[in-house]
Design a protein around this motif. Structure first.
Motif, PDB file in Angstrom:
ATOM      1  N   MET A  59      49.842 -28.122 -11.024  1.00 29.93           N
ATOM      2  CA  MET A  59      48.880 -27.871 -11.737  1.00 29.93           C
ATOM      3  C   MET A  59      49.006 -26.416 -12.570  1.00 29.93           C
ATOM      4  SD  MET A  59      46.230 -29.995 -11.839  1.00 29.93           S
ATOM      5  CE  MET A  59      47.809 -31.128 -12.096  1.00 29.93           C
TER       6      MET A  59
ATOM      7  N   PHE B  76      46.799 -30.548 -15.717  1.00 27.45           N
ATOM      8  CA  PHE B  76      45.474 -31.221 -16.323  1.00 27.45           C
ATOM      9  C   PHE B  76      45.844 -31.578 -17.614  1.00 27.45           C
ATOM     10  CE2 PHE B  76      43.294 -27.782 -13.540  1.00 27.45           C
ATOM     11  CZ  PHE B  76      42.687 -28.574 -12.649  1.00 27.45           C
TER      12      PHE B  76
ATOM     13  N   LEU C 244      47.973 -34.939 -17.179  1.00 28.32           N
ATOM     14  CA  LEU C 244      47.244 -36.009 -16.969  1.00 28.32           C
ATOM     15  C   LEU C 244      46.368 -36.487 -18.135  1.00 28.32           C
ATOM     16  CD1 LEU C 244      45.867 -34.658 -13.384  1.00 28.32           C
ATOM     17  CD2 LEU C 244      47.345 -36.484 -13.635  1.00 28.32           C
TER      18      LEU C 244
ATOM     19  N   VAL D  31      49.110 -34.832  -7.123  1.00 23.04           N
ATOM     20  CA  VAL D  31      49.100 -33.436  -7.479  1.00 23.04           C
ATOM     21  C   VAL D  31      49.474 -32.718  -6.177  1.00 23.04           C
ATOM     22  CG1 VAL D  31      47.497 -31.873  -8.265  1.00 23.04           C
ATOM     23  CG2 VAL D  31      47.319 -33.953  -9.254  1.00 23.04           C
TER      24      VAL D  31
ATOM     25  N   CYS E 150      41.117 -33.557 -11.458  1.00 22.86           N
ATOM     26  CA  CYS E 150      42.264 -34.448 -11.160  1.00 22.86           C
ATOM     27  C   CYS E 150      42.281 -35.873 -10.941  1.00 22.86           C
ATOM     28  CB  CYS E 150      43.260 -33.677 -10.079  1.00 22.86           C
ATOM     29  SG  CYS E 150      43.694 -32.051 -10.508  1.00 22.86           S
TER      30      CYS E 150
ATOM     31  N   ALA F  20      44.934 -38.848 -11.238  1.00 17.91           N
ATOM     32  CA  ALA F  20      45.557 -38.860 -10.390  1.00 17.91           C
ATOM     33  C   ALA F  20      45.404 -39.561  -9.216  1.00 17.91           C
ATOM     34  CB  ALA F  20      45.446 -37.311  -9.532  1.00 17.91           C
TER      35      ALA F  20
ATOM     36  N   TYR G 123      45.616 -35.626  -3.957  1.00 18.06           N
ATOM     37  CA  TYR G 123      45.739 -34.478  -4.481  1.00 18.06           C
ATOM     38  C   TYR G 123      46.284 -33.552  -2.835  1.00 18.06           C
ATOM     39  CZ  TYR G 123      44.118 -29.614  -6.043  1.00 18.06           C
ATOM     40  OH  TYR G 123      44.370 -28.365  -6.356  1.00 18.06           O
TER      41      TYR G 123
END
Length: 353
Positions: free
Chosen positions: A60, A68, A71, A87, A100, A105, A108
Motif C-alpha cells: 500500500m 490505493f 487499485l 494486499v 482495499c 482487492a 488483505y
C-alpha cells in the motif's frame, strides 16, 4: 515438484522495499510460480498493461503511486479489473482494509506475511480466477464477440435501452420440402454450411446474429455496440448472403442436390435492445415496431418474388449507393397504414459491392 508445476502462475510483486521483494520472490518461486517485481505502483501498472499476469501482491505505501491508486486504476480498466490482487501491508486500520476490499482487492494480509497463509490465499485466489476465465470463455463461445464485449463493459442486467439500429430477418425458401426430400444428416449438414456462410456475411459487415430458429435467423446492426451506417451495412451483408447462397448452389447442383433460395427483410429505426429472460437464462435481443416490420418484409419476399426487401428508412440510409427498385406500398399485419417497400435489384447484385 509436479504439483507445484501444475499450480504455477505468473505473479507480480509490487513493493518499494527491496528486501520484501526479494524474500517474497524467493518464497513464491519455491512454490513453482513465475515472479516479476515492481518497485512502485506506476511501474506495476505499466507491467500489467504490457504482459499477462494471473495475480498481483500489492503493497500500500509506495512512492509515485500508492497501492490505493493502483487499485483505483485496475477497477477502471475492463482488461485488468478481474485480476486477483492480494494486499500485503503494515497498515493496521480497519478503514484501510475496507477501502482495499471495496476497490476490488481479493484479500488483505498484514506484514510480516505468514508464508503458509500466503500460499493458501494465493491458491484460493488463483482458483477463483480460473473459474472466472472459464466463464469468460463460455461467454465468448456461446455469445457473439459484440455481446461478450458489452457484458464485460456494462455487466449483465435484464432490461433494455432505446437504440437506433437496423434489424434483419432471413430464412430458406421451401425449407420444409427440402427437409422431406433428404436424410436428417443431410439437413444438419446443410444448416451448418448455411449458417457458416450467413454468419460470415453478417459479422463481416458489423452485424450480430442473435437468434437462430431452424432455417431462420435474426441479426442486429448497431447494437449492442454502435455501428456507423448500420442500414447500409445490413444491406451489403444481405447482398453477400445472396451471393454466397448462389455459389453454394453451384456446388449443390454439381452433386445433384436441389438449389436453395433465401428471403431477407431489413428495417431501420428505433427499438429497445437488451437482455431478456431470467437471471438463469437470458439472451440479447431487440423488440419494437421496427423489428416487427423487418419480419413482415422477410415474409413478404415470397409474395414479391424478390430476395431482399427493405423499408423506407433503410432505403433513405442507402442514399442511392446500392440500386433498389420501388415496389409500391404494402399493408402488413399490425400496421395501420401501408408501407412503401423497396427491393434490392437482383440483376445488380454482382456490381453492388
Amino acid at each position: 515438484m509436479s504439483d507445484s508445476h501444475q499450480t504455477a502462475a505468473r505473479l507480480l510483486v509490487a513493493d518499494d522495499n527491496k528486501v520484501n521483494r526479494l524474500l517474497l520472490t524467493r518464497s513464491l518461486e519455491l512454490q513453482g510460480h513465475n515472479v516479476k517485481t515492481a518497485e512502485n505502483g506506476r511501474i506495476a501498472l505499466e507491467m500489467l498493461r504490457s504482459g499477462p499476469f494471473d495475480l498481483m501482491l500489492l503493497d500500500m505505501e509506495m512512492p509515485e503511486m500508492t497501492g490505493f491508486e493502483v487499485l483505483e486504476h485496475l477497477s477502471a480498466d475492463t482488461r485488468l479489473r478481474d485480476l486477483p490482487v492480494i494486499v500485503t501491508s503494515s497498515l493496521e486500520g480497519v478503514a484501510d482494509i475496507v477501502r482495499c476490499i471495496e476497490l476490488g482487492a481479493e484479500d488483505y494480509l498484514h506484514k510480516p506475511v505468514n508464508a503458509v497463509l500466503l500460499k493458501a490465499r494465493i491458491g484460493a485466489s488463483l482458483e477463483k480466477k480460473r473459474l472466472r476465465d472459464q466463464l469468460k470463455e463460455m461467454v465468448r463461445r456461446f455469445a457473439t464477440s459484440e455481446v461478450a464485449q458489452d457484458l464485460q463493459q456494462s455487466g449483465f442486467a435484464l432490461g433494455g435501452r432505446r437504440v437506433q439500429a437496423t434489424v434483419m430477418f432471413s430464412d430458406i425458401r421451401g425449407f420444409t420440402a427440402i427437409v422431406e426430400s433428404q436424410s436428417p444428416e443431410e439437413t444438419i449438414e446443410l444448416l451448418n454450411t448455411y449458417y457458416t456462410l450467413m454468419f460470415e456475411a453478417i459479422t463481416s459487415h458489423g452485424g450480430v446474429v442473435n437468434q437462430m430458429i431452424g432455417d431462420g435467423l435474426m441479426a442486429i446492426f448497431g447494437a449492442p455496440l454502435p455501428l456507423d451506417d448500420h442500414g447500409g451495412c445490413a444491406v451489403r451483408a444481405a447482398l453477400d448472403m445472396v451471393e454466397m447462397v448462389g455459389l453454394l448452389n453451384l456446388e449443390r447442383t454439381a452433386t445433384h442436390k436441389s438449389e436453395i433460395r433465401i428471403g431477407v427483410g431489413i428495417a431501420t429505426g428505433e427499438m429497445v435492445a437488451g437482455y431478456t429472460g431470467t437471471q438463469q437464462r437470458a439472451t440479447y435481443t431487440c423488440i419494437g415496431d421496427t423489428v416487427n416490420l423487418a419480419a413482415r418484409l422477410e415474409a413478404h419476399t415470397k409474395l414479391a418474388q424478390r430476395s431482399i426487401l427493405i423499408d423506407p428508412a433503410t432505403y433513405g440510409a442507402l442514399d442511392g449507393r446500392i440500386p433498389v427498385e420501388a415496389l409500391g406500398p404494402a399493408l402488413f399485419h399490425g400496421k395501420s397504414a401501408p408501407v412503401d417497400v423497396y427491393a434490392v435489384k437482383e440483376a445488380d447484385l454482382a456490381g453492388a459491392h
